[in-house]
Design an enzyme around this catalytic site. Structure first.
Site, short mmCIF file in Angstrom:
data_model
loop_
_atom_site.label_atom_id
_atom_site.label_comp_id
_atom_site.label_asym_id
_atom_site.label_seq_id
_atom_site.Cartn_x
_atom_site.Cartn_y
_atom_site.Cartn_z
N HIS A 171 44.36 47.83 17.85
CA HIS A 171 43.43 48.32 16.82
C HIS A 171 44.19 49.09 15.73
CE1 HIS A 171 39.95 48.50 19.98
NE2 HIS A 171 39.93 47.34 19.36
N ARG A 200 35.55 45.95 29.59
CA ARG A 200 36.85 46.33 30.17
C ARG A 200 36.76 47.72 30.80
NH1 ARG A 200 40.21 45.32 24.82
NH2 ARG A 200 38.51 44.04 24.05
#
Ligand code: AMP
Length: 401
Positions: free
Chosen positions: A179, A240
């Site tokens: 990210h 996740r």
């Protein structure tokens, strides 16, 4: 001369594109082609004439990009009028090799191919997007913008796992972080909002989307981040797990006879909010929680508790914190997550103003009290703009912005 950049994010069965003015961030058009290779592909395009949706056979990424180009011709805006300067590609894993965006040539493709073992799902799709765009736009410069690059400033004590050193030296086992374009964009935007030079601003960035990650940004440089060798580590995410005891896989293998692939799939696709509450979409999870669903409530608490732990840890890493900033789907929209994650941290100078927090709908907002020493912001991320800016920076100066 225009500053328009075609930004491409190629996934395994999807291709996302937009044409962004690198100067202003304005998107002239954007679209998404999904279900590539699955028979009927779905293509949504947003341009000046509004949104169009088509379904047709899309077998390859080349079909997908051709479909996008056709749609520009049919529904506008005209690519000729946009006068594209370059194509910027999101590439997930740049390993230790890429600390900035880089011009794409055959040597770069070979290096990114060499990094496939580190990102077996993402890098091959990114490479395919690059190959196709080079074929269809042979006259435009093409630039790779890496998700990992912003975190290449982590010091060795932050990126090194305490495992046999040969794992790092021989196999590249270390923290890379992801990210990066979002953390770069949002931390710089935060410095701008504070009226400070990024080089003199320390920020904790909380990117809370489908994937979630935190970073500690010291003077404009990432010095710690929650994702690791892969995007599995750290915060609780949609599907996740984030952090777990590293002994759990061995335990599951021994006790339940699960294979490595089964465990990997479970931790990546059947854990997080989905694993706890059966729902990975945060809006739906909030609805369930509001109706008194106990599992949704537990998932929410685990999610926010993990964020709070990272805020405390990164506060200690930075020493002085000027701002904490929330971004991405959940961070930008869930006032309850922001409130629950930072409640009771007044001793750290962190105090949310609940009216400001509840009123922060779109755009950038300061949601901390005036008395709070640490500013708390909601800042919408704009990865496409960051990719366009970096791409143009490389085209102009030959290196990352
Ligand atoms: P992203 O990956 O940044 O697109 O974020 C996706 C996540 O943001 C999903 O879990 C969405 O449910 C969540 N999200 C989007 N809009 C909202 C909203 N208004 N309230 C809460 N969560 C939202």
């Amino acid at each position: 001369m225009s500053d328009h950049v075609l930004v491409i994010n190629a996934g395994s069965s999807s291709l996302k594109y937009s044409v962004v003015d690198a100067r202003t961030g304005e998107a002239a058009a954007a679209g998404l082609v999904e279900r590539i290779g699955e028979g009927e592909g779905r293509h949504v395009h947003r341009g000046p004439a509004g949104e169009t949706e088509t379904t047709r056979s899309i077998l390859t990424h080349e079909d997908a990009l051709r479909a996008a180009i056709d749609t520009f011709d049919k529904h506008g805006p005209s690519l000729a009028d946009l006068d594209l300067r370059a194509v910027g590609h999101r590439v997930v894993h740049g390993g230790s090799r890429f600390s900035a965006s880089a011009p794409i040539d055959d040597a770069l493709l070979a290096e990114v191919t060499g990094l496939v073992p580190l990102a077996p799902l993402h890098n091959p799709a990114n490479l395919e997007g690059i190959r196709v765009a080079r074929r269809l736009f042979p006259d435009l410069p093409q630039v790779a913008v890496f998700d990992t690059a912003f975190h290449q400033t982590l010091p060795p004590h932050a990126y090194t796992y305490a495992v046999p050193l040969t794992w790092l030296e021989d196999h590249g086992v270390r923290r890379y972080g992801f990210h990066g374009t979002s953390h770069a964009f949002v931390s710089h935007e935060t410095a701008r909002l504070l009226g400070r030079d990024p080089a003199e601003t320390n920020v904790i960035v909380l990117h809370l989307g489908n994937g979630c990650s935190a970073s500690a940004v010291l003077g404009g440089r990432s010095v710690e981040t929650s994702m690791g060798l892969t995007p599995l580590e750290g915060l609780v995410m949609g599907t996740r797990s984030g952090d777990v005891d590293p002994a759990i896989p061995a335990y599951l293998a021994r006790e339940l006879g699960m294979s490595v692939d089964e465990i990997d799939r479970a931790l990546n696709s059947a854990s997080g909010l989905k694993g706890l509450a059966g729902e990975n979409d945060f809006r739906e999870l909030s609805r369930l929680r509001a109706r008194g669903d106990e599992h949704a409530s537990l998932a929410f608490d685990v999610y926010c508790h993990r964020i709070r732990k990272y805020v405390g840890a990164y506060y200690a890493v930075l020493g002085t914190v000027h701002a904490v900033v929330f971004t991405a789907g959940v961070g930008e929209h869930s006032a309850e997550v922001r409130a629950a994650s930072l409640a009771g941290l007044e001793r750290l100078g962190i105090a949310i103003d609940s009216n400001r927090n509840n009123a922060a709908f779109s755009g950038a907002h300061r949601i901390s009290t005036d008395a709070g020493e640490v500013a708390v912001f909601v800042v919408p991320t704009n990865e496409e703009w960051q990719i366009a800016r970096e791409t143009l920076g490389v085209v102009r100066h030959g290196s990352g912005a």
